[in-house]
Scaffold this motif. Structure first.
Motif, PDB file in Angstrom:
ATOM      1  N   SER A  38       5.995  13.861   4.648  1.00 35.61           N
ATOM      2  CA  SER A  38       5.351  12.547   4.593  1.00 35.61           C
ATOM      3  C   SER A  38       6.393  11.442   4.431  1.00 35.61           C
ATOM      4  O   SER A  38       7.369  11.598   3.688  1.00 35.61           O
ATOM      5  N   THR A  39       6.149  10.314   5.088  1.00 35.86           N
ATOM      6  CA  THR A  39       7.079   9.194   5.007  1.00 35.86           C
ATOM      7  C   THR A  39       7.286   8.751   3.569  1.00 35.86           C
ATOM      8  O   THR A  39       8.405   8.453   3.142  1.00 35.86           O
ATOM      9  N   GLU A  40       6.216   8.730   2.779  1.00 37.02           N
ATOM     10  CA  GLU A  40       6.332   8.313   1.388  1.00 37.02           C
ATOM     11  C   GLU A  40       7.243   9.252   0.607  1.00 37.02           C
ATOM     12  O   GLU A  40       7.932   8.818  -0.324  1.00 37.02           O
ATOM     13  N   THR A  41       7.291  10.525   1.000  1.00 35.44           N
ATOM     14  CA  THR A  41       8.124  11.505   0.311  1.00 35.44           C
ATOM     15  C   THR A  41       9.601  11.254   0.563  1.00 35.44           C
ATOM     16  O   THR A  41      10.409  11.233  -0.366  1.00 35.44           O
ATOM     17  N   TRP A  42       9.976  11.064   1.833  1.00 34.15           N
ATOM     18  CA  TRP A  42      11.403  10.992   2.166  1.00 34.15           C
ATOM     19  C   TRP A  42      11.944   9.578   2.322  1.00 34.15           C
ATOM     20  O   TRP A  42      13.152   9.369   2.280  1.00 34.15           O
ATOM     21  N   GLY A 100       9.939   6.566   0.972  1.00 29.93           N
ATOM     22  CA  GLY A 100       9.421   5.662  -0.037  1.00 29.93           C
ATOM     23  C   GLY A 100       8.217   4.852   0.409  1.00 29.93           C
ATOM     24  O   GLY A 100       7.785   4.875   1.566  1.00 29.93           O
ATOM     25  N   TRP A 101       7.663   4.122  -0.552  1.00 27.97           N
ATOM     26  CA  TRP A 101       6.397   3.401  -0.360  1.00 27.97           C
ATOM     27  C   TRP A 101       6.528   2.265   0.645  1.00 27.97           C
ATOM     28  O   TRP A 101       5.651   2.085   1.500  1.00 27.97           O
ATOM     29  N   GLN A 102       7.587   1.496   0.571  1.00 29.18           N
ATOM     30  CA  GLN A 102       7.731   0.336   1.447  1.00 29.18           C
ATOM     31  C   GLN A 102       7.806   0.757   2.916  1.00 29.18           C
ATOM     32  O   GLN A 102       7.177   0.140   3.779  1.00 29.18           O
ATOM     33  N   VAL A 103       8.572   1.808   3.198  1.00 29.89           N
ATOM     34  CA  VAL A 103       8.681   2.281   4.583  1.00 29.89           C
ATOM     35  C   VAL A 103       7.342   2.832   5.054  1.00 29.89           C
ATOM     36  O   VAL A 103       6.927   2.612   6.203  1.00 29.89           O
ATOM     37  N   MET A 104       6.646   3.544   4.172  1.00 30.59           N
ATOM     38  CA  MET A 104       5.316   4.052   4.517  1.00 30.59           C
ATOM     39  C   MET A 104       4.374   2.910   4.886  1.00 30.59           C
ATOM     40  O   MET A 104       3.659   2.973   5.891  1.00 30.59           O
ATOM     41  N   MET A 105       4.365   1.858   4.081  1.00 33.72           N
ATOM     42  CA  MET A 105       3.451   0.741   4.329  1.00 33.72           C
ATOM     43  C   MET A 105       3.814  -0.006   5.609  1.00 33.72           C
ATOM     44  O   MET A 105       2.935  -0.459   6.349  1.00 33.72           O
ATOM     45  N   ALA A 132      -5.348   2.961  -3.449  1.00 31.58           N
ATOM     46  CA  ALA A 132      -4.931   1.575  -3.657  1.00 31.58           C
ATOM     47  C   ALA A 132      -3.913   1.143  -2.605  1.00 31.58           C
ATOM     48  O   ALA A 132      -3.924  -0.006  -2.155  1.00 31.58           O
ATOM     49  N   SER A 133      -3.036   2.058  -2.200  1.00 32.63           N
ATOM     50  CA  SER A 133      -2.096   1.735  -1.122  1.00 32.63           C
ATOM     51  C   SER A 133      -2.845   1.429   0.168  1.00 32.63           C
ATOM     52  O   SER A 133      -2.531   0.461   0.868  1.00 32.63           O
ATOM     53  N   CYS A 134      -3.829   2.253   0.482  1.00 36.35           N
ATOM     54  CA  CYS A 134      -4.661   2.019   1.664  1.00 36.35           C
ATOM     55  C   CYS A 134      -5.332   0.655   1.599  1.00 36.35           C
ATOM     56  O   CYS A 134      -5.421  -0.061   2.598  1.00 36.35           O
ATOM     57  N   PRO A 165      -3.742  -8.692   4.121  1.00 33.60           N
ATOM     58  CA  PRO A 165      -2.959  -7.556   3.631  1.00 33.60           C
ATOM     59  C   PRO A 165      -1.854  -7.991   2.684  1.00 33.60           C
ATOM     60  O   PRO A 165      -1.218  -9.034   2.889  1.00 33.60           O
ATOM     61  N   SER A 166      -1.641  -7.196   1.655  1.00 32.13           N
ATOM     62  CA  SER A 166      -0.671  -7.537   0.616  1.00 32.13           C
ATOM     63  C   SER A 166       0.730  -7.142   1.071  1.00 32.13           C
ATOM     64  O   SER A 166       1.059  -5.964   1.153  1.00 32.13           O
ATOM     65  N   LEU A 167       1.556  -8.146   1.347  1.00 37.29           N
ATOM     66  CA  LEU A 167       2.885  -7.902   1.908  1.00 37.29           C
ATOM     67  C   LEU A 167       4.005  -8.066   0.887  1.00 37.29           C
ATOM     68  O   LEU A 167       5.130  -7.625   1.136  1.00 37.29           O
ATOM     69  N   THR A 168       3.729  -8.722  -0.220  1.00 36.09           N
ATOM     70  CA  THR A 168       4.758  -8.931  -1.234  1.00 36.09           C
ATOM     71  C   THR A 168       4.199  -8.564  -2.605  1.00 36.09           C
ATOM     72  O   THR A 168       2.986  -8.637  -2.844  1.00 36.09           O
ATOM     73  N   ALA A 169       5.106  -8.198  -3.507  1.00 40.70           N
ATOM     74  CA  ALA A 169       4.694  -7.822  -4.854  1.00 40.70           C
ATOM     75  C   ALA A 169       4.098  -9.029  -5.568  1.00 40.70           C
ATOM     76  O   ALA A 169       4.509 -10.178  -5.367  1.00 40.70           O
ATOM     77  N   TRP A 170       3.127  -8.756  -6.429  1.00 43.51           N
ATOM     78  CA  TRP A 170       2.428  -9.814  -7.162  1.00 43.51           C
ATOM     79  C   TRP A 170       3.021 -10.033  -8.545  1.00 43.51           C
ATOM     80  O   TRP A 170       3.285 -11.156  -8.964  1.00 43.51           O
ATOM     81  N   GLN A 171       3.261  -8.953  -9.273  1.00 43.24           N
ATOM     82  CA  GLN A 171       3.773  -9.068 -10.636  1.00 43.24           C
ATOM     83  C   GLN A 171       4.485  -7.773 -11.003  1.00 43.24           C
ATOM     84  O   GLN A 171       3.907  -6.688 -10.864  1.00 43.24           O
ATOM     85  N   HIS A 172       5.742  -7.916 -11.458  1.00 40.36           N
ATOM     86  CA  HIS A 172       6.530  -6.750 -11.900  1.00 40.36           C
ATOM     87  C   HIS A 172       6.606  -5.657 -10.827  1.00 40.36           C
ATOM     88  O   HIS A 172       6.612  -4.464 -11.150  1.00 40.36           O
ATOM     89  N   GLY A 173       6.655  -6.048  -9.580  1.00 41.08           N
ATOM     90  CA  GLY A 173       6.734  -5.074  -8.504  1.00 41.08           C
ATOM     91  C   GLY A 173       5.423  -4.420  -8.142  1.00 41.08           C
ATOM     92  O   GLY A 173       5.359  -3.575  -7.252  1.00 41.08           O
ATOM     93  N   VAL A 174       4.355  -4.791  -8.852  1.00 38.98           N
ATOM     94  CA  VAL A 174       3.012  -4.270  -8.576  1.00 38.98           C
ATOM     95  C   VAL A 174       2.359  -5.136  -7.491  1.00 38.98           C
ATOM     96  O   VAL A 174       2.450  -6.370  -7.524  1.00 38.98           O
ATOM     97  N   TYR A 175       1.714  -4.484  -6.541  1.00 40.26           N
ATOM     98  CA  TYR A 175       1.037  -5.185  -5.447  1.00 40.26           C
ATOM     99  C   TYR A 175      -0.451  -5.333  -5.776  1.00 40.26           C
ATOM    100  O   TYR A 175      -1.043  -4.491  -6.445  1.00 40.26           O
TER     101      TYR A 175
END
Length: 439
Positions: free
Chosen positions: A261-265, A267-272, A307-309, A350-360
């Motif tokens: 999975s992309t998220e595995t190798w 990370g989250w940003q590349v997956m999104m 939540a990522s979806c 769609p949420s493209l940037t972090a909102w608070q403390h890196g949380v989207y």
């Protein structure tokens, strides 16, 4: 999902002859991939479960109706009777064949449409999945007496076999709609084996699929939808002009949960980024499925995936990956308590940037979704007002039904929260707090 084709003798799918315009459901949007397992779609209990999802991807093969004592038409009608808005798609495997497909195998043998090592002689190339044989799905093989190649003949066969006797089915889900082939062979029939990693060879493969989908759409009545396994479309840097505007939806298989999975190798940003890259190629009604596998009771990971979806407009699909297994059977329809939350429609893109403390964060009419990406550590965020947690027994310490204005999220975690008061007016979207934002 081509592994299911080999294991179960795969089938096909089509969209209903009298389908009305599709209205996107409220969030969270959820769908089911139920291709493996018992495939007991004739069960009223299974039909009731499938009707809870916005759409379902189901298996089909020539012997299924005989083996299960019913028809695809009856199954589809039963699901529609429970939920007229639930769409039902059936599986097609176009790039390879296994032993259960007598009519197709006979035709490919007759026309020498297999992929060979040199032109049309020798043994056909095996598919990466044991038991399957690779078909040359490019535009190079010689046409039959009607002027059809495999990519023209197969959609006609599928329509006659699955759609014509079952006109209420909502569409086909085709596997293997990849950026290129997996198999070395003489794809252009010049006597020289072609490297599947060669960009030109990969283009030939995509051109064949584009022709197949054009023919399939032309062979179906208006209003039917075409879907595909589009896992490759989310790979970093994928450029797929042949596929743009070709499908109404697709399953981005294994976004989270597999070793590959992309998220595995990556990370989250590349997956999104891949999630949105794939979505951009899809046309209305944009039935893009964000697919995840994992343990049935790992509710933190499940919240994280859902939540990522929700940070974009896709449909969440989850399948159980048993402990110690490398592949999910895709034969389950686990229902999460979070699916019952009615967030309404989104009031923010769609949420493209972090909102608070890196949380989207993404805002909806009736609530919000928060996701803490992989690698961001444990984070506590402060909300601009009081929200209510969901209430459920699956993870009662998180979904306690209590009100809160602060939320602590573990690394790789997410949550849905409901507004205390909703009204006809659209809630204001709060600006990020004046805090350091960790990216």
């Amino acid at each position: 999902m081509r592994r299911v084709l080999a294991l179960l003798v795969a089938g096909s799918v089509f969209v209903s002859a009298t389908v009305s315009a599709y209205n996107p459901p409220p969030f969270p949007r959820v769908a089911a991939q139920f291709l493996g397992g018992a495939q007991n779609y004739e069960s009223p209990a299974v039909q009731a479960q499938l009707a809870k999802f916005s759409f379902s991807l189901l298996q089909a093969y020539p012997q299924w109706e005989t083996n299960h004592g019913t028809t695809y038409q009856a199954v589809t009608q039963a699901i529609h009777a429970i939920n007229p808005n639930a769409l039902v798609f059936y599986y097609l495997g176009m790039s390879s064949l296994s032993s259960g497909y007598t009519a197709e195998t006979n035709k490919v043998n007759q026309q020498k449409w297999w992929l060979y090592n040199s032109r049309t002689s020798g043994s056909p190339a095996p598919d990466p999945w044991p038991g399957d044989t690779t078909v040359n799905s490019t535009l190079f093989p010689a046409p039959d007496a009607n002027g059809d190649r495999w990519v023209d003949w197969f959609p006609k066969w599928a329509v006659a076999e699955y759609y014509t006797p079952n006109p209420d089915i909502d569409g086909f889900y085709t596997d293997g709609v990849a950026t290129g082939p997996w198999v070395t062979g003489d794809w252009n029939l010049d006597g020289i084996p072609d490297d599947p990693k060669n960009p030109t060879v990969r283009q030939w493969y995509r051109q064949g699929y584009a022709r197949y989908f054009n023919d399939l759409r032309a062979d179906l009545p208006a209003g039917k939808y075409l879907m595909g396994n589009i896992a490759d479309w989310a790979l970093p840097g994928a450029v797929l002009p042949e596929y743009k505007g070709m499908l109404n939806g697709g399953l981005i298989e294994g976004m989270i949960g597999y070793k590959w999975s992309t998220e595995t190798w990556a990370g989250w940003q590349v997956m999104m980024a891949g999630y949105r890259q794939a979505e951009a190629l899809i046309i209305a009604p944009n039935l893009v499925a964000f697919h995840m596998v994992g343990a049935a009771t790992d509710y933190q990971s499940l919240r994280y995936g859902l939540a990522s979806c929700l940070m974009d407009n896709g449909y969440f699909v989850f399948n159980i990956l048993p402990p110690g297994q490398t592949n999910a059977s895709y034969g389950d329809t686990l229902w999460l308590h979070e699916y019952n939350a009615n967030l309404g429609q989104s009031i923010a893109g769609p949420s493209l940037t972090a909102w608070q403390h890196g949380v989207y964060r993404r805002d909806f009419q009736n609530g919000i979704a928060l996701v803490n990406p992989k690698g961001n550590g444990v984070q506590t965020v402060t909300l601009e007002t009081t929200y209510k947690r969901l209430s459920g027994s699956q993870a009662p310490s998180v979904n306690s039904g209590q009100t809160t204005q602060t939320v602590t999220l573990q690394d790789r975690d997410g949550i849905i929260l409901l507004r205390l008061n909703t009204s006809a007016t659209t809630p204001a979207i709060p600006a990020p707090p004046t805090q350091v934002i960790v990216h």
